[in-house]
Design a protein around this motif. Structure first.
Motif, PDB file in Angstrom:
ATOM      1  N   ILE A  30       0.851  -1.207   0.000  1.00  6.76           N
ATOM      2  CA  ILE A  30       0.000   0.000   0.000  1.00  6.76           C
ATOM      3  C   ILE A  30       0.882   1.251   0.000  1.00  6.76           C
ATOM      4  CG2 ILE A  30      -1.852   1.245   1.214  1.00  6.76           C
ATOM      5  CD1 ILE A  30      -2.615  -1.599   0.180  1.00  6.76           C
ATOM      6  N   ASN A  31       1.979   1.186   0.761  1.00 11.18           N
ATOM      7  CA  ASN A  31       2.895   2.336   0.827  1.00 11.18           C
ATOM      8  C   ASN A  31       3.525   2.675  -0.503  1.00 11.18           C
ATOM      9  OD1 ASN A  31       2.613   3.261   3.379  1.00 11.18           O
ATOM     10  ND2 ASN A  31       4.243   1.963   4.249  1.00 11.18           N
ATOM     11  N   LEU A  32       3.819   1.648  -1.309  1.00  7.98           N
ATOM     12  CA  LEU A  32       4.385   1.918  -2.635  1.00  7.98           C
ATOM     13  C   LEU A  32       3.473   2.873  -3.404  1.00  7.98           C
ATOM     14  CD1 LEU A  32       5.481  -1.605  -3.983  1.00  7.98           C
ATOM     15  CD2 LEU A  32       6.955   0.262  -3.183  1.00  7.98           C
ATOM     16  N   HIS A  33       2.177   2.600  -3.314  1.00  6.09           N
ATOM     17  CA  HIS A  33       1.209   3.438  -4.028  1.00  6.09           C
ATOM     18  C   HIS A  33       1.110   4.810  -3.379  1.00  6.09           C
ATOM     19  CE1 HIS A  33      -2.835   4.787  -5.402  1.00  6.09           C
ATOM     20  NE2 HIS A  33      -2.430   4.252  -6.535  1.00  6.09           N
ATOM     21  N   SER A  34       1.082   4.812  -2.069  1.00  7.35           N
ATOM     22  CA  SER A  34       0.991   6.075  -1.346  1.00  7.35           C
ATOM     23  C   SER A  34       2.199   6.970  -1.653  1.00  7.35           C
ATOM     24  CB  SER A  34       0.899   5.757   0.146  1.00  7.35           C
ATOM     25  OG  SER A  34       0.788   6.927   0.882  1.00  7.35           O
ATOM     26  N   ASN A  35       3.380   6.369  -1.701  1.00 10.41           N
ATOM     27  CA  ASN A  35       4.584   7.153  -2.047  1.00 10.41           C
ATOM     28  C   ASN A  35       4.508   7.672  -3.480  1.00 10.41           C
ATOM     29  OD1 ASN A  35       5.575   6.604   0.486  1.00 10.41           O
ATOM     30  ND2 ASN A  35       6.882   4.893  -0.183  1.00 10.41           N
ATOM     31  N   ALA A  36       3.945   6.862  -4.362  1.00 11.55           N
ATOM     32  CA  ALA A  36       3.798   7.310  -5.751  1.00 11.55           C
ATOM     33  C   ALA A  36       2.833   8.494  -5.823  1.00 11.55           C
ATOM     34  CB  ALA A  36       3.308   6.158  -6.626  1.00 11.55           C
ATOM     35  N   VAL A  37       1.815   8.451  -4.977  1.00 11.68           N
ATOM     36  CA  VAL A  37       0.893   9.589  -4.906  1.00 11.68           C
ATOM     37  C   VAL A  37       1.670  10.835  -4.486  1.00 11.68           C
ATOM     38  CG1 VAL A  37      -1.092  10.553  -3.673  1.00 11.68           C
ATOM     39  CG2 VAL A  37      -1.137   8.163  -4.419  1.00 11.68           C
ATOM     40  N   SER A  38       2.506  10.683  -3.463  1.00  8.98           N
ATOM     41  CA  SER A  38       3.303  11.827  -2.986  1.00  8.98           C
ATOM     42  C   SER A  38       4.196  12.377  -4.084  1.00  8.98           C
ATOM     43  CB  SER A  38       4.188  11.416  -1.810  1.00  8.98           C
ATOM     44  OG  SER A  38       3.407  10.907  -0.773  1.00  8.98           O
ATOM     45  N   SER A  39       4.724  11.494  -4.923  1.00 15.01           N
ATOM     46  CA  SER A  39       5.643  11.996  -5.936  1.00 15.01           C
ATOM     47  C   SER A  39       4.916  12.425  -7.214  1.00 15.01           C
ATOM     48  CB  SER A  39       6.750  10.976  -6.218  1.00 15.01           C
ATOM     49  OG  SER A  39       6.188   9.770  -6.657  1.00 15.01           O
ATOM     50  N   GLY A  40       3.601  12.499  -7.155  1.00 11.36           N
ATOM     51  CA  GLY A  40       2.864  13.163  -8.229  1.00 11.36           C
ATOM     52  C   GLY A  40       2.456  12.287  -9.398  1.00 11.36           C
TER      53      GLY A  40
END
Ligand SMILES: [Cu+2]
Length: 233
Positions: A30-40
Motif C-alpha cells: 500500500i505504501n508503494l502506491h501512497s509514495n507514488a501519490v506523494s511523488s505526483g
C-alpha cells in the motif's frame, strides 16, 4: 480487450482471487502506491500509466508464485458493470465501499476503433486519468482515498482494465525501437521510454529481429547479444 472480464469468472474464483489480492496488499505494498501519490504520479499521464502497470505486475508475479498463473494477466473489471459481490471489500467500517454500481462507461472513446484518435500517450493518459478519477469518486469509501485505495481488491482489477486500454493503444500505435546488439541494460532503458519492458523467456526465441506474436500480453521477441527477451506491451 485482452484481459479476461472479472464478471465472467465463477463467483468461487472471484472469492479466491479477492482473498489472494488482500494477502498481497500488505502495508508495504500500500505504501508503494501512497509514495507514488506523494511523488505526483497521479498528475502525470505517462507516470500514471507506467506506475500502475508495474504495480499490477507485482501482484501478477505474486499470483504466479502462489500457483495461480491462470489469473495472469490479471482479470479486468469494467466500471460500466457493477462491482461483483465477492469484490465488495471492505464492506463494513468507515472505509467500506459506498456504491457498487458507479456506472462509468469508457465507451466509445476508448473502444478499439477509436483509440488511435489519441495521438500521444500523454493525451491518452490524461483522458484515462480523468475518467478513472470519476470511478474512484463514485465508488467512494476507501476507493476515494488515493493513499489507501489499493486495500480494496476492486482497485487492482479496475487498474487492470485501464492498463488494458493502454496496452491496446500501444499495440495499435507504438513503433518498437531497434535494440538489436545492445546490452540488455541499455536496451531496457531505451524500451522503457516507450512504455515497453524486457523479460527473459527462453521459449520464444527468434533471431529474426522483432517478431509480434498474437498472444497476451503480446510479446515481441528479439535477440540481444545472444540473450532472449520478450518485450511486453
Ligand atoms: Cu486508481
Amino acid at each position: 480487450m485482452h484481459r479476461p472480464n472479472l464478471n465472467n469468472l465463477p463467483p468461487s474464483e472471484r472469492t479466491l482471487l479477492a482473498s489472494l489480492i488482500q494477502q498481497y496488499a500488505t502495508p508495504g505494498i500500500i505504501n508503494l502506491h501512497s509514495n507514488a501519490v506523494s511523488s505526483g504520479v497521479h498528475n502525470d499521464p505517462v507516470g500514471f500509466l507506467s506506475f500502475h502497470r508495474n504495480y499490477i505486475a507485482g501482484l501478477e508475479a505474486f499470483l504466479i508464485e502462489q500457483g495461480y498463473a491462470q489469473w495472469v494477466p490479471l482479470p479486468a473489471w469494467n466500471p460500466a458493470e457493477p462491482i461483483p459481490e465477492e469484490f465488495n471489500i471492505p464492506n463494513s467500517g468507515p472505509e467500506r465501499l459506498l456504491n457498487l454500481n458507479p456506472n462509468v462507461s469508457f465507451s466509445p472513446e476508448f473502444d478499439q476503433e477509436n483509440l488511435t484518435n489519441f495521438a500521444t500517450v500523454e493525451e491518452l493518459g490524461m483522458a484515462l486519468m480523468t475518467r478513472h478519477n470519476l470511478v474512484h469518486a463514485r465508488i467512494g469509501g476507501v476507493m476515494n482515498n488515493l493513499r489507501r485505495a489499493p486495500i480494496a481488491p476492486i482497485f487492482w482489477v479496475f487498474h487492470s482494465f485501464i492498463d488494458d486500454i493502454w496496452w491496446e493503444w500501444q499495440r495499435l500505435t507504438v513503433v518498437v525501437p531497434s535494440v538489436i546488439g545492445l546490452k540488455l541494460a541499455d536496451a531496457t532503458n531505451i524500451l522503457s521510454n516507450f512504455g515497453l519492458r524486457t523479460m527473459r523467456n527462453a521459449n520464444l526465441y527468434t533471431s529474426a529481429g522483432v517478431k509480434i506474436k498474437q498472444q497476451r500480453p503480446a510479446p515481441l521477441t528479439l535477440s540481444l547479444l545472444g540473450s532472449v527477451v520478450e518485450l511486453y506491451y
